[in-house]
Enzyme design. Structure first.
Site: not given
Ligand SMILES: Nc1ncnc2c1ncn2[C@@H]1O[C@H](COP(=O)(O)OP(=O)(O)OP(=O)(O)O)[C@@H](O)[C@H]1O
Ligand SMILES: NC(=O)CC[C@H](N)C(=O)O
Ligand SMILES: Nc1ncnc2c1ncn2[C@@H]1O[C@H](COP(=O)(O)OP(=O)(O)OC[C@H]2O[C@@H]([n+]3cccc(C(=O)O)c3)[C@H](O)[C@@H]2O)[C@@H](O)[C@H]1O
Length: 702
Positions: A45, A114, A175, A352
């Site tokens: 499309e 279309k 589509c 993390s």
């Molecule tokens: N100690 C750390 N080192 C590096 N990055 C971190 C650290 N803690 C958190 N982050 C970054 O911040 C984001 C959000 O932190 P959070 O603690 O909410 O983790 P989350 O969303 O539970 O993800 P994850 O499962 O990766 O820990 C993480 O996904 C990571 O990218």
């Molecule tokens: N471009 C469209 O027309 C998308 C239609 C349809 N919902 C799909 O995802 O395939």
């Protein structure tokens, strides 16, 4: 038995407004189709301009450049002796339509607008196009002069027509028309149209491919004939990934299948030599129902005179990807398109050692794996792109780990609240996928920021564990989280510079769909990245995905990441161990959130109807009063934090219950968080029910 026709469909990696690139890919697909003996080539499309042009469809430049490309297509020697079916917007009587333009040997045969537009999910076609509301009606369309000069035609047929060649009859469906209960293929099939083409721009969602395949099978399962499906593929400039799956069905069976996920720009899997069979000739219809299609006569055949030696294609069983494979392949292909098209040199991820950032890391590894496979399979285009990204004209990737080291930097940012466990998990995973890993400590920066605060106010906030209030406790968490974001961008900008290498890195985020829904993250922390491959995926699916990666890629660091309870590690450790877990902080489990998320978006539930549904779904594990508490808690959190969705990092769209604000989930972001009437209705219902119910258990892992 009819004659065997040879037709080709394709999946093209079109890019919105990349007119030259799109032209190149269309020409390549026509060239390959011709080489394989096809007499009809169907494209996706709006393949001339790309489907995702958005408000650029309003611009007259977009229409102009489309006609320029069409002119080049008409003039090209590549398009001779094959019917070419391309897509572009066309203005007719001052109304803009989303059209197929079908041409043969420098003559336009038909422009088919279309008729049933897509306005569901991420699609907003009514914003830019009008539907053609005149079934079976064809008008004269006056061609622009630049096209008249090539075709020698002043006007061409425009409307709901079909092509009648010397040997068959071909009709278009565009589509969404396939997904509509009034699909045009039904009437066309009854009127003896033998080949139905469907040019699509259909985007990926987990578990969607089987819906598509079923619709296509059923389209020819009832009246017989051939159904050709073409689709866009790749990231055309937005959060969506169009997932190919070009295919051909004959008499209810799939006979040719193209890849759903691939790094190739042009996928022409499919051609078919098949005779068609009819189940319902039109004389089975009541005379009064019969409305013949407008047939445009074409002096051309799709079949050979001598076709007895052409093999007919046999039915094949469609091989569906598991959800884990879909997560591994779709977001990885999207990342690759984004990276090579953005002109950046790689990715930077704050890792993390938790499930979310590890999932993002595994998707990048999967991308490297796919690149190496594509190069091994001889893809010159992928090789050229990867050389460009790594800035080395002689480089040939062989090992995904080695490639990962070039493209991918991960960074663990410890604070005084981080544990040795998460640090080790991040380090082990980085070593196994081969990323360039940095270990740093952010305490110096956190102390400096708090020092400024205390210098100005004379006060130093404390953690709850040290006697501080909730406000102090949260603020101290958020400072750490935000410092990480600042460092992530600094390292993304300059870590290649420090190594004497050119270019910068794109910062990857890893907030999942459930956290976004409840706002359980800090605004402008590492959730604020350039792009996020997992922002549309639920925690439950991510866990399965990591298990899959552990098995497929032999990443032995993953089981311990999976086994650890999700935690933010922003509050002081107790005896060197974590004192905070996501699920206890949020007041609900990720499993519960998945159910609630689906009810909110898919079942369109407000608080009251969500309560009414959940008392049944969770009846074995929760009393009505407990359900009421959970529902109220969710809506309170959701409404307090909805403002965070307005600044969410653009994420790969993967789930039909995504809370992505602005595009997919259009809702306000300043709510009355008391939900007075809504919660009152719940309370009244509970008071009517509660005496009749016995006490139920506390645990709710439905
Ligand atoms: N100690 C750390 N080192 C590096 N990055 C971190 C650290 N803690 C958190 N982050 C970054 O911040 C984001 C959000 O932190 P959070 O603690 O909410 O983790 P989350 O969303 O539970 O993800 P994850 O499962 O990766 O820990 C993480 O996904 C990571 O990218
Ligand atoms: N471009 C469209 O027309 C998308 C239609 C349809 N919902 C799909 O995802 O395939
Ligand atoms: N209605 C509104 N409209 C627009 N903006 C609004 C607003 N209300 C507050 N704000 C702004 O938003 C701010 C509040 O948001 P924010 O700063 O994010 O802070 P907040 O939501 O209060 O705290 C972050 C939450 O995420 C949790 N967290 C933090 C870090 C990591 C993790 C994890 O998952 O690992 C979890 C943490 O436990 C806490 O529950 C306010 O200070 C204000 O600036």
């Amino acid at each position: 038995m009819g004659r065997k026709v040879t037709v080709a469909t394709c999946a093209l990696n079109q890019w919105a407004l990349d007119f030259d690139g799109n032209l190149h890919r269309i020409l390549k697909s026509i060239e390959v189709a011709t080489c394989r003996g096809a007499r009809y080539r169907l494209g996706p499309e709006l393949d001339i301009c790309g489907y995702g042009c958005g408000d650029h469809f309003y611009e007259s430049d977009t229409l102009l450049h489309c006609f320029q490309v069409l002119k080049e297509l008409l003039e090209s020697p590549v398009t001779q002796d094959i019917i070419c079916d391309v897509g572009m917007p066309v203005m007719h009587h001052n109304v803009r339509y989303n059209c197929r333009v079908i041409f043969l040997n420098k003559k336009i045969l038909l422009i088919r607008p279309k008729m049933l537009l897509a306005s569901h999910g991420n699609n907003r076609e009514f914003r830019w196009f009008s539907p053609w509301n005149k079934p079976r009606h064809v008008e004269e369309y006056s061609l622009p002069r630049m096209i008249q000069d090539v075709t020698g035609q002043q006007t061409v047929p425009f409307g709901d027509g079909v092509l009648s060649t010397k040997d068959t009859c071909i009709g278009s469906e565009i589509c969404a028309e396939l997904w509509n209960p009034r699909s045009p293929h039904i009437d066309m099939g009854l009127d003896g149209v033998e080949i139905i083409t469907n040019s699509s721009a259909s985007y990926h969602e987990l578990r969607k491919a089987d819906q598509r395949v079923n619709l296509i099978k059923s389209a020819t399962g009832k009246s017989g004939g051939i159904y050709m499906f073409a689709n866009q593929k790749g990231c055309d400039g937005d959060r969506l990934y169009y997932d190919g799956c070009a295919m051909i069905a004959v008499n209810g069976d799939i006979v040719a299948q193209g890849a759903q996920f691939s790094l190739e720009d042009v996928v022409i899997p499919v051609q078919v030599s098949s005779s068609k069979k009819f189940f319902f000739p039109n004389n089975s219809l009541q005379e009064s129902e019969y409305r013949p299609c407008h047939r445009v006569k074409v002096d051309f055949s799709l079949s050979e005179n001598q076709d007895v030696y052409f093999p007919s294609h046999e039915p094949i069983e469609w091989r569906f990807h598991s959800v884990e494979e879909e997560i591994s392949l779709g977001p990885a292909c999207w990342l690759w398109d984004y990276l090579r098209r953005s002109g950046q040199a790689g990715f930077m991820l704050p890792l993390s050692g938790g499930i979310d950032s590890s999932s993002t890391a595994c998707i990048v590894y999967s991308m490297c794996d796919q690149i190496c496979q594509a190069v091994r399979n001889g893809s010159t285009q992928v090789l050229q792109d990867v050389r460009c990204v790594v800035g080395n004209a002689t480089y040939t990737p062989k090992d995904p780990r080695e490639l990962c080291g070039r493209l991918f930097t991960t960074c663990y940012m410890a604070s005084e609240n981080s544990s040795q466990d998460t640090c080790k998990r991040a380090k082990d995973l980085a070593a196994q996928i081969g990323s360039t890993h940095i270990n740093l400590n952010i305490d110096m920066a956190v102390k400096a920021i708090l020092g400024i605060f205390s210098l100005v106010t004379g006060k130093l906030p404390q953690f709850r564990a040290n006697g501080g209030s909730t406000r102090e406790n949260l603020a101290l968490q958020n400072v750490q989280a935000r410092v990480r974001m600042i460092l992530a961008y600094l390292f993304a900008q300059l870590s290649l510079w420090a190594q004497g290498r050119p270019g910068g890195l794109l910062v990857l985020g890893s907030a999942n769909v459930d956290e976004s829904l409840t706002g359980y993250f800090t605004k402008y922390d590492c959730s604020s990245a350039d792009i996020n491959p997992i922002g549309g995926i639920s925690k439950t699916d991510l866990k399965h995905f990591l298990q899959y990666c552990a098995d497929i890629f032999k990443l032995t660091a993953l089981p311990s990441i999976l086994a650890a309870p999700p935690t933010a590690e922003l509050e002081p450790l107790r005896d060197g161990h974590i004192s905070q877990t996501d699920e206890s902080d949020m007041g609900m489990t990720y499993a519960e959130l998945s159910v609630i998320g689906r009810l909110r978006k898919l079942s369109k539930c407000g608080p009251y109807s969500m309560f009414c549904k959940l008392i049944h779904i969770w009846r074995e594990v929760c009393s009505p009063i407990q359900v009421a508490m959970k529902v109220k808690h969710f809506f309170r959190m959701y409404s307090v934090n909805r403002h965070k969705m307005t600044t969410m990092t653009p994420a790969y769209h993967a789930e039909n219950y995504s809370p992505d604000d602005n595009r997919f989930d259009l809702r306000p972001f300043l709510y009355n968080t008391l939900w007075n009437r809504q919660f009152r209705c719940i309370d009244e219902q509970v008071s009517q029910m509660e005496p009749k119910n016995e006490q139920h258990g506390q645990d709710m892992n439905s």
